[in-house]
Design a protein around this motif. Structure first.
Motif, PDB file in Angstrom:
ATOM      1  N   GLY A 341       0.811  -1.211   0.000  1.00 55.55           N
ATOM      2  CA  GLY A 341       0.000   0.000   0.000  1.00 55.55           C
ATOM      3  C   GLY A 341       0.850   1.269   0.000  1.00 55.55           C
ATOM      4  N   PRO A 342       0.231   2.399   0.342  1.00 54.46           N
ATOM      5  CA  PRO A 342       0.953   3.674   0.322  1.00 54.46           C
ATOM      6  C   PRO A 342       2.201   3.607   1.199  1.00 54.46           C
ATOM      7  N   GLY A 343       3.309   4.149   0.695  1.00 55.57           N
ATOM      8  CA  GLY A 343       4.549   4.197   1.477  1.00 55.57           C
ATOM      9  C   GLY A 343       5.367   2.929   1.399  1.00 55.57           C
ATOM     10  N   SER A 344       4.807   1.862   0.802  1.00 59.92           N
ATOM     11  CA  SER A 344       5.577   0.618   0.711  1.00 59.92           C
ATOM     12  C   SER A 344       6.758   0.797  -0.243  1.00 59.92           C
ATOM     13  N   THR A 345       7.889   0.176   0.112  1.00 60.59           N
ATOM     14  CA  THR A 345       9.059   0.240  -0.786  1.00 60.59           C
ATOM     15  C   THR A 345       9.276  -1.102  -1.474  1.00 60.59           C
ATOM     16  N   THR A 346       8.234  -1.903  -1.533  1.00 58.87           N
ATOM     17  CA  THR A 346       8.361  -3.225  -2.156  1.00 58.87           C
ATOM     18  C   THR A 346       8.881  -3.120  -3.591  1.00 58.87           C
ATOM     19  N   SER A 347       9.649  -4.121  -4.004  1.00 57.83           N
ATOM     20  CA  SER A 347      10.107  -4.151  -5.405  1.00 57.83           C
ATOM     21  C   SER A 347       9.077  -4.825  -6.314  1.00 57.83           C
ATOM     22  N   LEU A 348       7.960  -5.279  -5.745  1.00 57.44           N
ATOM     23  CA  LEU A 348       6.969  -5.976  -6.576  1.00 57.44           C
ATOM     24  C   LEU A 348       6.381  -5.030  -7.623  1.00 57.44           C
ATOM     25  N   MET A 349       6.284  -5.510  -8.835  1.00 58.72           N
ATOM     26  CA  MET A 349       5.596  -4.717  -9.860  1.00 58.72           C
ATOM     27  C   MET A 349       4.099  -4.725  -9.569  1.00 58.72           C
ATOM     28  N   PHE A 350       3.628  -5.879  -9.060  1.00 58.28           N
ATOM     29  CA  PHE A 350       2.238  -5.863  -8.602  1.00 58.28           C
ATOM     30  C   PHE A 350       1.992  -6.916  -7.530  1.00 58.28           C
ATOM     31  N   ALA A 351       1.076  -6.525  -6.641  1.00 59.76           N
ATOM     32  CA  ALA A 351       0.454  -7.481  -5.717  1.00 59.76           C
ATOM     33  C   ALA A 351      -0.988  -7.558  -6.176  1.00 59.76           C
ATOM     34  N   ASP A 376     -11.505 -17.726  -1.879  1.00 63.56           N
ATOM     35  CA  ASP A 376     -12.192 -16.507  -2.315  1.00 63.56           C
ATOM     36  C   ASP A 376     -11.367 -15.630  -3.271  1.00 63.56           C
ATOM     37  N   TYR A 377     -10.032 -15.630  -3.054  1.00 70.87           N
ATOM     38  CA  TYR A 377      -9.170 -14.771  -3.882  1.00 70.87           C
ATOM     39  C   TYR A 377      -7.843 -15.489  -4.147  1.00 70.87           C
ATOM     40  N   ALA A 378      -7.331 -15.363  -5.360  1.00 67.90           N
ATOM     41  CA  ALA A 378      -5.979 -15.844  -5.658  1.00 67.90           C
ATOM     42  C   ALA A 378      -5.039 -14.659  -5.537  1.00 67.90           C
ATOM     43  N   LEU A 379      -4.039 -14.789  -4.687  1.00 68.89           N
ATOM     44  CA  LEU A 379      -3.050 -13.714  -4.462  1.00 68.89           C
ATOM     45  C   LEU A 379      -1.794 -14.035  -5.259  1.00 68.89           C
ATOM     46  N   LEU A 380      -1.241 -13.002  -5.896  1.00 70.86           N
ATOM     47  CA  LEU A 380      -0.040 -13.193  -6.702  1.00 70.86           C
ATOM     48  C   LEU A 380       0.855 -11.973  -6.523  1.00 70.86           C
ATOM     49  N   GLY A 381       2.109 -12.203  -6.150  1.00 68.94           N
ATOM     50  CA  GLY A 381       3.087 -11.112  -6.091  1.00 68.94           C
ATOM     51  C   GLY A 381       4.131 -11.348  -7.163  1.00 68.94           C
ATOM     52  N   VAL A 382       4.348 -10.373  -8.035  1.00 70.81           N
ATOM     53  CA  VAL A 382       5.291 -10.545  -9.154  1.00 70.81           C
ATOM     54  C   VAL A 382       6.221  -9.342  -9.235  1.00 70.81           C
ATOM     55  N   ALA A 383       7.523  -9.632  -9.415  1.00 71.94           N
ATOM     56  CA  ALA A 383       8.517  -8.569  -9.602  1.00 71.94           C
ATOM     57  C   ALA A 383       9.247  -8.795 -10.923  1.00 71.94           C
ATOM     58  N   MET A 384       9.619  -7.724 -11.586  1.00 67.58           N
ATOM     59  CA  MET A 384      10.479  -7.827 -12.755  1.00 67.58           C
ATOM     60  C   MET A 384      11.908  -8.064 -12.254  1.00 67.58           C
ATOM     61  N   ALA A 385      12.673  -8.866 -12.996  1.00 67.64           N
ATOM     62  CA  ALA A 385      13.999  -9.267 -12.518  1.00 67.64           C
ATOM     63  C   ALA A 385      15.023  -9.185 -13.651  1.00 67.64           C
ATOM     64  N   PRO A 386      15.344  -7.943 -14.069  1.00 64.28           N
ATOM     65  CA  PRO A 386      16.265  -7.822 -15.195  1.00 64.28           C
ATOM     66  C   PRO A 386      17.712  -8.173 -14.854  1.00 64.28           C
TER      67      PRO A 386
END
Ligand SMILES: Cc1cc2nc3c(=O)[nH]c(=O)nc-3n(C[C@H](O)[C@H](O)[C@H](O)COP(=O)(O)OP(=O)(O)OC[C@H]3O[C@@H](n4cnc5c(N)ncnc54)[C@H](O)[C@@H]3O)c2cc1C
Length: 455
Positions: A341-351, A376-386
């Motif tokens: 959420g707001p203020g997060s420094t996660t490297s994930l492109m999307f949660a 009820d929901y499928a959760l997926l966290g994905v980051a780009m990894a160049p």
């Protein structure tokens, strides 16, 4: 005296389209859609015909090699967890094609054909299919894993749309499986992945939608606390005709990206509403009341639904992790926002959360091993990894997201979203032992190696 054929015997099949390490074509042929996956198999065979597929399977087995079917390599990461030095990848990308039977409302899809091609072929007949969010995923790789579609809450798991499968089995024979032909194999193929053979064609039922009400709503990520809470409440109430996803997204400043994405942190809700325009607008009203910065929801040709989710238009290097969660309680929302959420420094492109339930939750009479999805929901966290450090950080952040959401997890998984190998019994539930038995019967020597292995 007989001698065991060596790997060089593969050179006699596929008219030379078998690439061994050191051959000029090897590096291009072994490339997966997920560019992070540095797969180095014993060989890559690129058949153009079903007979060539059978020749490769027989030659590989005779030489003591295993066979890994691969269409695009979208899900190559789990496959590469195996040592591939004794494995022939059978790349289906040049064995493709689709034909539509307008009377029956079905399509026959060959080998490594992509969803975008099936959707385009069905459109002139006023039909579409149970595709996922990306047009460049292969039809067969997706359906072999179940398949979650934006049509899913109304029409169920995509594998339920399969009517027949043509598969080259471990001894090189071509077998047709359907409700009346090899019914156990047919059951296993609808979810059992590439463990049972090289699938060279599937017949699938099409959907009667020439147009669909679909699109996306977008806000700055600062708004995510209210947007996530609103979506959580909304998804508890909406009818099965609505299938959406919510993503907390971060984009680097890149000139190739449109300005509304470049350098932005945003929250996006997208998907499809299978209703007439008035009813769709009525259903979307609570979300639209949050005054999104962009609102593209409207009636579009159903061919456009493969573009709504804005998946990458070309291969990328990525890492990810997934689990399924139950009800989005206030605690679960706080945990999600804490990671992305707001203020997060996660490297994930999307949660991302994909809304499950509806028809997805209901097993279908005569369905396959993955005929429904629990949760009820499928959760997926994905980051780009160049580069390697980005991959390590992305894995850590995806793991942190899943750890934060673990208290709300159901313990089940969606096979097509599993980016690493895990406990397949949690994917297959009650079907697990029967699936293992079918696998042992059709491939007793374990010739086939899937990305998610049934042993
Ligand atoms: C950008 C993106 C968007 C996605 N969107 C969705 C979505 O909306 N819904 C969803 O459910 N999933 C989605 N996925 C996941 C996708 O459905 C799976 O990764 C699927 O397995 C990809 O199939 P593929 O054949 O393209 O990939 P591959 O990596 O080529 O294949 C995956 C596995 O399928 C098997 N396989 C493939 N082709 C054959 C064949 N002809 N015969 C036998 N076995 C075969 C093999 O075991 C192989 O290891 C998405 C993935 C990405 C990267």
């Amino acid at each position: 005296m007989t001698t065991t054929p060596t790997i060089d015997s593969l050179r006699t099949v596929c008219e030379g389209r078998v690439h061994l390490p050191g051959d000029p074509g090897y590096d291009a042929a072994r490339l997966a859609w997920n560019l992070l996956v540095d797969q180095r198999p014993a060989a890559v065979a690129v058949p153009h015909t079903v007979d060539e597929v059978a020749d490769v399977v027989r030659a590989a087995a005779a030489a003591g090699l295993r066979v890994a079917p691969q269409s695009t390599g979208h899900a190559a990461a789990p496959l590469n967890e195996s040592d591939l030095s004794g494995v022939v990848i059978v790349r289906l990308s040049e064995l493709t094609g689709v034909s539509i039977d307008p009377e029956a409302g079905t399509a026959r899809v060959v080998g490594g054909t992509l969803w975008a091609d099936v959707v385009a072929a069905a459109a002139p007949y006023g039909r579409t299919a149970m595709h996922g969010s990306a047009g460049d995923v292969s039809v067969i790789g997706y359906l072999l894993g179940g398949g979650l579609s934006f049509y899913g809450r109304r029409h169920g798991v995509a594998a339920n749309s399969v009517r027949a499968v043509e598969v080259v089995t471990a001894d090189g024979s071509l077998v047709r499986a359907s409700a009346t032909e090899h019914p156990d194999l047919f059951w296993a193929l609808r979810g059992g992945g590439g463990n049972l053979g090289v699938v060279v064609a599937m017949e699938i039922e099409l959907l009667p939608y020439a147009e669909v009400f679909a699109g996306m709503l977008l806000w700055d990520r600062e708004r995510s606390p209210e947007v996530v809470r609103a979506w959580a409440a909304w998804t508890r109430e909406v009818p099965d005709s609505v299938t959406t996803s919510l993503r907390l997204m971060s984009f680097p400043p890149l000139p190739d990206l449109p300005p509304f994405l470049s350098g932005r942190q945003i929250v996006v809700i997208d998907g499809a509403v299978l209703e007439d325009d008035d009813r769709a607008a009525e259903l979307l009203a609570p979300l639209r009341a949050l005054a999104p910065e962009m609102d593209t929801f409207g009636r579009i040709p159903s061919t456009g639904l493969v573009a709504v989710h804005m998946d990458p238009p070309a291969p990328v290097p990525s890492v990810g992790q997934h689990l399924v969660v139950g009800e989005l309680t206030e605690d679960a929302v706080v945990a999600l926002l804490g990671e992305a959420g707001p203020g997060s420094t996660t490297s994930l492109m999307f949660a991302e959360l994909r809304h499950l339930g509806g028809a997805l939750a209901h097993p279908v009479e005569g369905g396959g091993v993955l005929t429904s999805v629990a949760g009820d929901y499928a959760l997926l966290g994905v980051a780009m990894a160049p580069f390697p450090e980005a991959a390590a950080q992305g894995r850590a952040d995806a793991a942190a997201l899943c750890a934060a959401m673990a208290p709300y997890a159901t313990g089940t998984h969606v096979l097509t979203f599993c980016e690493t190998r895990g406990d397949l019994a949690t994917v297959y539930g009650e079907g697990w032992e029967r699936l293992r038995a079918v696998r042992a019967e059709v491939d007793p020597d374990g010739v086939f190696l899937a990305n998610h292995t049934i042993a």
